[in-house]
Design a protein around this motif. Sequence first.
Motif, PDB file in Angstrom:
ATOM      1  N   MET A   1       0.842  -1.186   0.000  1.00  0.00           N
ATOM      2  CA  MET A   1       0.000   0.000   0.000  1.00  0.00           C
ATOM      3  C   MET A   1       0.881   1.241   0.000  1.00  0.00           C
ATOM      4  N   THR A   2       0.509   2.250  -0.738  1.00  0.00           N
ATOM      5  CA  THR A   2       1.192   3.530  -0.710  1.00  0.00           C
ATOM      6  C   THR A   2       0.182   4.582  -0.307  1.00  0.00           C
ATOM      7  N   ALA A   3       0.330   5.075   0.902  1.00  0.00           N
ATOM      8  CA  ALA A   3      -0.592   6.070   1.434  1.00  0.00           C
ATOM      9  C   ALA A   3       0.175   6.938   2.409  1.00  0.00           C
ATOM     10  N   ASP A   4      -0.444   7.976   2.882  1.00  0.00           N
ATOM     11  CA  ASP A   4       0.201   8.803   3.876  1.00  0.00           C
ATOM     12  C   ASP A   4      -0.762   9.043   5.020  1.00  0.00           C
ATOM     13  N   LEU A   5      -0.229   9.514   6.100  1.00  0.00           N
ATOM     14  CA  LEU A   5      -1.020   9.813   7.283  1.00  0.00           C
ATOM     15  C   LEU A   5      -1.061  11.321   7.462  1.00  0.00           C
ATOM     16  N   ALA A   6      -2.246  11.869   7.649  1.00  0.00           N
ATOM     17  CA  ALA A   6      -2.377  13.292   7.945  1.00  0.00           C
ATOM     18  C   ALA A   6      -1.897  13.538   9.372  1.00  0.00           C
ATOM     19  N   ASP A   7      -1.520  14.758   9.662  1.00  0.00           N
ATOM     20  CA  ASP A   7      -1.101  15.111  11.016  1.00  0.00           C
ATOM     21  C   ASP A   7      -2.205  14.733  12.001  1.00  0.00           C
ATOM     22  N   GLY A   8      -1.849  14.001  13.035  1.00  0.00           N
ATOM     23  CA  GLY A   8      -2.803  13.563  14.038  1.00  0.00           C
ATOM     24  C   GLY A   8      -3.490  12.251  13.722  1.00  0.00           C
ATOM     25  N   GLN A   9      -3.260  11.703  12.553  1.00  0.00           N
ATOM     26  CA  GLN A   9      -3.919  10.464  12.143  1.00  0.00           C
ATOM     27  C   GLN A   9      -3.139   9.245  12.621  1.00  0.00           C
ATOM     28  N   SER A  10      -3.849   8.187  12.928  1.00  0.00           N
ATOM     29  CA  SER A  10      -3.236   6.898  13.227  1.00  0.00           C
ATOM     30  C   SER A  10      -4.041   5.814  12.523  1.00  0.00           C
ATOM     31  N   VAL A  11      -3.357   4.749  12.151  1.00  0.00           N
ATOM     32  CA  VAL A  11      -4.015   3.630  11.467  1.00  0.00           C
ATOM     33  C   VAL A  11      -3.458   2.318  12.006  1.00  0.00           C
ATOM     34  N   PRO A  12      -4.308   1.301  12.105  1.00  0.00           N
ATOM     35  CA  PRO A  12      -3.816  -0.025  12.479  1.00  0.00           C
ATOM     36  C   PRO A  12      -3.292  -0.746  11.236  1.00  0.00           C
ATOM     37  N   VAL A  13      -2.200  -1.460  11.390  1.00  0.00           N
ATOM     38  CA  VAL A  13      -1.667  -2.294  10.303  1.00  0.00           C
ATOM     39  C   VAL A  13      -1.332  -3.659  10.879  1.00  0.00           C
ATOM     40  N   ARG A  14      -1.481  -4.660  10.065  1.00  0.00           N
ATOM     41  CA  ARG A  14      -1.166  -6.016  10.506  1.00  0.00           C
ATOM     42  C   ARG A  14       0.214  -6.391   9.988  1.00  0.00           C
ATOM     43  N   GLY A  15       1.058  -6.884  10.887  1.00  0.00           N
ATOM     44  CA  GLY A  15       2.396  -7.315  10.515  1.00  0.00           C
ATOM     45  C   GLY A  15       2.379  -8.690   9.884  1.00  0.00           C
ATOM     46  N   THR A  16       3.512  -9.096   9.358  1.00  0.00           N
ATOM     47  CA  THR A  16       3.612 -10.402   8.716  1.00  0.00           C
ATOM     48  C   THR A  16       3.404 -11.534   9.714  1.00  0.00           C
ATOM     49  N   ASP A  17       3.624 -11.239  11.001  1.00  0.00           N
ATOM     50  CA  ASP A  17       3.410 -12.249  12.033  1.00  0.00           C
ATOM     51  C   ASP A  17       1.962 -12.294  12.510  1.00  0.00           C
TER      52      ASP A  17
END
Length: 75
Positions: A1-17
């Motif tokens: 995925m290629t995206a960016d985070l705005a100031d103050g933004q947070s996102v959950p991501v799942r790791g390979t594990d």
Amino acid sequence: MTADLADGQSVPVRGTDGALYTLRNTGGLYSCSCAGWMHQNLPLELRSCEHLRGWRGEAAEAARLAQARRGGKAR
């Protein structure tokens, strides 16, 4: 995925594990809740990890780190 985070933004991501991590942008300081990011022996603005590179893209992370090394505001 290629995206960016705005100031103050947070996102959950799942790791390979399968673990869930949180990516954040706080005033241009990008962070990840993974151990790889948290335990680096670098200033906060110079840290990166596979999750940030995966979310933002290799080129965007490389540019952010280069800017931070030059003493500019990280983006």
